[in-house]
Design a protein around this motif. Structure first.
Motif, PDB file in Angstrom:
ATOM      1  N   LYS A  93       0.888  -1.063   0.052  1.00 28.66           N
ATOM      2  CA  LYS A  93      -0.031   0.033  -0.045  1.00 28.66           C
ATOM      3  C   LYS A  93       0.797   1.140  -0.011  1.00 28.66           C
ATOM      4  N   THR A  94       2.182   1.210  -0.614  1.00 29.30           N
ATOM      5  CA  THR A  94       2.850   2.229  -0.646  1.00 29.30           C
ATOM      6  C   THR A  94       3.040   2.765  -2.075  1.00 29.30           C
ATOM      7  N   TYR A  95       2.104   2.330  -3.159  1.00 28.76           N
ATOM      8  CA  TYR A  95       2.183   2.406  -4.614  1.00 28.76           C
ATOM      9  C   TYR A  95       1.628   3.863  -4.885  1.00 28.76           C
ATOM     10  N   GLY A  96       2.550   4.477  -5.445  1.00 27.81           N
ATOM     11  CA  GLY A  96       2.195   5.820  -5.955  1.00 27.81           C
ATOM     12  C   GLY A  96       2.486   6.849  -5.098  1.00 27.81           C
ATOM     13  N   VAL A  97       3.334   6.593  -3.997  1.00 22.45           N
ATOM     14  CA  VAL A  97       3.859   7.490  -3.205  1.00 22.45           C
ATOM     15  C   VAL A  97       5.355   7.983  -3.588  1.00 22.45           C
ATOM     16  N   CYS A  98       5.667   9.290  -3.847  1.00 20.57           N
ATOM     17  CA  CYS A  98       6.862   9.566  -4.211  1.00 20.57           C
ATOM     18  C   CYS A  98       7.839   9.150  -3.186  1.00 20.57           C
ATOM     19  N   ARG A  99       8.982   8.717  -3.592  1.00 22.90           N
ATOM     20  CA  ARG A  99      10.113   8.016  -2.667  1.00 22.90           C
ATOM     21  C   ARG A  99      10.819   9.163  -1.891  1.00 22.90           C
ATOM     22  N   VAL A 100      10.646  10.547  -2.824  1.00 26.52           N
ATOM     23  CA  VAL A 100      11.545  11.716  -2.228  1.00 26.52           C
ATOM     24  C   VAL A 100      10.476  12.724  -1.321  1.00 26.52           C
ATOM     25  N   THR A 101       9.505  13.115  -2.129  1.00 25.51           N
ATOM     26  CA  THR A 101       8.449  13.961  -1.439  1.00 25.51           C
ATOM     27  C   THR A 101       7.556  13.368  -0.643  1.00 25.51           C
ATOM     28  N   GLY A 102       7.434  12.187  -0.444  1.00 25.29           N
ATOM     29  CA  GLY A 102       6.319  11.613   0.382  1.00 25.29           C
ATOM     30  C   GLY A 102       4.803  11.692  -0.331  1.00 25.29           C
ATOM     31  N   LYS A 103       4.697  12.783  -1.148  1.00 24.16           N
ATOM     32  CA  LYS A 103       3.525  12.834  -1.923  1.00 24.16           C
ATOM     33  C   LYS A 103       3.014  12.070  -2.885  1.00 24.16           C
ATOM     34  N   LEU A 104       1.587  12.014  -3.101  1.00 20.95           N
ATOM     35  CA  LEU A 104       1.209  11.215  -3.938  1.00 20.95           C
ATOM     36  C   LEU A 104       1.614  11.740  -5.607  1.00 20.95           C
ATOM     37  N   ILE A 105       1.939  10.654  -6.313  1.00 24.06           N
ATOM     38  CA  ILE A 105       2.393  10.659  -7.546  1.00 24.06           C
ATOM     39  C   ILE A 105       0.842  10.641  -8.639  1.00 24.06           C
ATOM     40  N   SER A 106       0.955  11.736  -9.294  1.00 21.01           N
ATOM     41  CA  SER A 106      -0.405  11.978 -10.128  1.00 21.01           C
ATOM     42  C   SER A 106      -0.794  10.742 -10.861  1.00 21.01           C
ATOM     43  N   LYS A 107      -2.124  10.448 -10.708  1.00 17.31           N
ATOM     44  CA  LYS A 107      -2.750   9.139 -11.507  1.00 17.31           C
ATOM     45  C   LYS A 107      -2.186   9.364 -12.939  1.00 17.31           C
TER      46      LYS A 107
END
Length: 128
Positions: A93-107
């Protein structure tokens, strides 16, 4: 609101991404098989009776195409591995979370690059 909780995609959204990624893995595996079968092909296109110059030229291009196919196969194998890693992130359940900013990557980005681990913002930070 608890600020310790990272935003993440819902289970339904993760399921959609899982299906998209599994489809891409299937296609990538088929493409890899095509690349490998082209590489394994003996490349003899019936030129035994043609001029020696043409045969030498063909053997040279065959070597180049084998090298190109090898590079394609290596890239394809890496792509499959990256997609499989994305499935692991879905399970976690970590998919789509930017590994640098911790924000969601856009769909939109994830639909184009389903194995992305960086948001556009983080990707741009790397360039500077």
């Amino acid at each position: 609101m608890n600020t310790d909780v990272k935003a993440r995609y819902s289970d339904n959204e993760l399921e959609e991404f899982r299906m998209l990624i599994e489809g891409k893995i299937d296609k990538a595996k088929k493409d890899l098989e095509l690349i490998k079968s082209a590489y394994m092909n003996d490349g003899n296109n019936g030129t035994d009776d043609t001029s020696p110059t043409f045969k030498a030229f063909e053997e040279g291009s065959e070597t180049m195409s084998k090298e190109a196919n090898t590079q394609l196969a290596i890239r394809q194998e890496k792509f499959i591995r990256d997609l499989k890693n994305a499935l692991v992130r879905i399970e976690n359940k970590t998919y789509g979370v930017c590994r640098v900013t911790g924000k969601l990557i856009s769909k939109e980005r994830l639909k184009l690059v389903p194995h992305a681990t960086l948001s556009i913002e983080a990707k741009n930070m790397q360039k500077s």
